[in-house]
Structure formats: C-alpha cells, structure tokens
Design a protein around this motif. Structure first.
Motif, PDB file in Angstrom:
ATOM      1  N   GLY A 132       0.790  -1.226   0.000  1.00 47.67           N
ATOM      2  CA  GLY A 132       0.000   0.000   0.000  1.00 47.67           C
ATOM      3  C   GLY A 132       0.820   1.272   0.000  1.00 47.67           C
ATOM      4  O   GLY A 132       0.260   2.366   0.078  1.00 47.67           O
TER       5      GLY A 132
ATOM      6  N   LEU B 224      -6.105  -0.552   0.287  1.00 47.00           N
ATOM      7  CA  LEU B 224      -5.990  -1.243  -1.003  1.00 47.00           C
ATOM      8  C   LEU B 224      -4.962  -2.364  -0.933  1.00 47.00           C
ATOM      9  O   LEU B 224      -5.136  -3.428  -1.537  1.00 47.00           O
ATOM     10  CB  LEU B 224      -5.613  -0.251  -2.108  1.00 47.00           C
TER      11      LEU B 224
ATOM     12  N   LEU C 114      -6.533  -5.375   0.516  1.00 45.34           N
ATOM     13  CA  LEU C 114      -7.396  -6.028  -0.471  1.00 45.34           C
ATOM     14  C   LEU C 114      -6.573  -6.824  -1.476  1.00 45.34           C
ATOM     15  O   LEU C 114      -6.941  -7.937  -1.869  1.00 45.34           O
ATOM     16  CB  LEU C 114      -8.243  -4.990  -1.200  1.00 45.34           C
ATOM     17  N   ILE C 115      -5.436  -6.266  -1.887  1.00 46.92           N
ATOM     18  CA  ILE C 115      -4.573  -6.948  -2.861  1.00 46.92           C
ATOM     19  C   ILE C 115      -4.013  -8.243  -2.276  1.00 46.92           C
ATOM     20  O   ILE C 115      -4.021  -9.297  -2.931  1.00 46.92           O
ATOM     21  CB  ILE C 115      -3.422  -6.022  -3.304  1.00 46.92           C
TER      22      ILE C 115
END
Length: 264
Positions: free
Chosen positions: A200, A216, A219-220
């Motif tokens: 991130g 993010l 989430l990745i």
C-alpha cells in the motif's frame, strides 16, 4: 499507523490468539458476551501498551520487542490451552454474534462494514487530525518531532495500543466465524499485515504512507491469497508469493524515491 510511526509489531498473531483464548474462557464461564467482548478489548489494549512501554522506555527496537512478545503470548496460549481446539456456540448470544459476523440484506457480510468503518475512522485520525501529523513527524524524524514539542513516546505507545485493540476485535470475529478456538489462529498474520502495508506504499523506515493505500494493499494481499486457493495451488506457495510481493514493492518504492530525488 504503527509502521508510518516508524515501528513494527510482529506479535499481532500472538495477541490475536491470546485474546481468542481469553474470549473463549469467558464464554465458558457463562459471562454476557458484550461484557466479555469489552474485557477482551481491554486485554488487547494492555498487550499493545506493554509492547509500547517496553519499546519506548526500554529503548529496544520494536522488532526485537515484538519478536519476544510474539513468542511469549503464543507459547503462553499453547500452555494454557494445551494446544486443543475449543468449541464456541454462536447461539449463546445471537445479537452479539450478528453484530460482528452477521449479514446486511443477506448479501453483505458485516465484517466488510467493520473493515471499511475502521479504515475510514483511522484514515480521518491519520490525515485530518493533529495526532496524524504527530505520527508522520515521529516516523519521519523522531528528534525533529521532539524538538517541535511532540511527545514521540506517547505517539508510538498509542499506535501500539490501537494495534492491540484491533487484534482483540479480530480475535472475537475469528472465533464467532469458525465457531471454535484454535491455538494456531493468527499464525503468520504479521507477515500479511506487513505485506499489505508495504504494497500500500507504507515506507518501512516510517514517515510515509496513507490509509487508502494500506486499505488497497490489504485487499490486494487478500485477493492474491484467495486467487491461489481458487487455482488450487498449494497453500505453502502463499509465503513465496508474499515474499516476492514485499521485495518487489520495496524495490519499486526505492526506485521511485531515487527518481524523485534525481529529478528534484
């Protein structure tokens, strides 16, 4: 936030499993789960506080501090639980369990709502509150932050406490979701947390990062892990992939920093 502050916490998995053990112990006594949940959150805060005090007052690198507490709390949990799984009955308090692991409209898991809510709350704290400025200043240059009148020890300790509280919260969600306690819960999660933060855009040295990027990044990392499962690739490959992702992300970040300095 802790990494932006310039510190690490390798004990998050062990704090999680210890808080899980406390929660299931309180559940087995017949205690009201709302009260039990409050106690578990306090325990998580105290464990985070302990990490903070040892680090800032003992002048010990957080990597060493939390490596020690990671082994201690995991070992203590194994000793107290004897390594056995313990059942948990979500029907004991349907309202409490629904608040943490229910569904909205029968479609959206409440865990997603909690994830977004915590991201927004901590993002507001980090980017729009003076405490967030203190976090960035402490991680960027601790001595300069002190010269500006910032209590850097307090800032770091509060960040450790936030981590402890979040670990305790996730511990309860984990037990309710799988309806059991496992002494191996949270094993290796510290690697995923670091990977998510680095992907991130959080600097390992501190002072740089954003809540949106970390969100993010999480989430990745989850998408990568789930993708490997869907492709039926042996789970052990996740560590290989996470390792490569961390190295690639750090190298990319360093490259972009050097380019920025060169052009500047």
């Amino acid at each position: 936030m802790l990494m932006i502050c310039g510190e690490f916490d390798l004990s998050i998995g062990s704090i999680l499993v210890f808080c899980s053990f406390i929660f299931v112990e309180l559940f087995e006594t017949g205690m009201n789960l709302f009260l039990a949940g409050l106690i578990v959150l306090i325990v998580g805060a105290l464990l985070g506080l302990l990490n903070g005090i040892i680090t800032v007052k003992g002048l010990i690198p957080s990597f060493i501090t939390t490596l020690g507490t990671m082994m201690f709390w995991r070992g203590l949990t194994l000793l107290l639980s004897h390594g056995y799984q313990r059942p948990f009955n979500p029907e004991a308090s349907p309202l409490f369990c629904h608040i943490l692991t229910g569904e909205i409209g029968g479609i959206i898991p409440v865990q997603v709502v909690w994830f977004v809510a915590f991201g927004i709350a901590l993002g507001m704290l980090l980017h729009f509150h003076k405490f967030g400025n203190w976090v960035y200043a402490t991680g960027d240059n601790r001595e300069a932050a002190r010269a500006m009148g910032i209590n850097t020890d307090m800032v770091k300790t509060i960040c450790f406490i936030i981590v402890g509280i979040l670990c305790a919260f996730v511990a309860m969600i984990q037990i309710i979701r799988v309806s059991s306690f496992s002494s191996r819960a949270g094993d290796g999660w510290e690697l995923k947390a670091i990977a998510a933060s680095v992907v991130g855009g959080t600097a390992l040295a501190g002072g740089r990062g954003s809540m949106v990027g970390i969100f993010l990044g999480a989430l990745i990392i989850s998408a990568i892990e789930n993708g490997l499962v869907v492709l039926r690739i042996p789970y052990f490959w996740t560590y290989v992939v996470f390792g490569l992702v961390i190295i690639f992300s750090v190298l990319s970040s360093r490259y972009l920093e050097r380019r920025g300095l060169t052009h500047g």
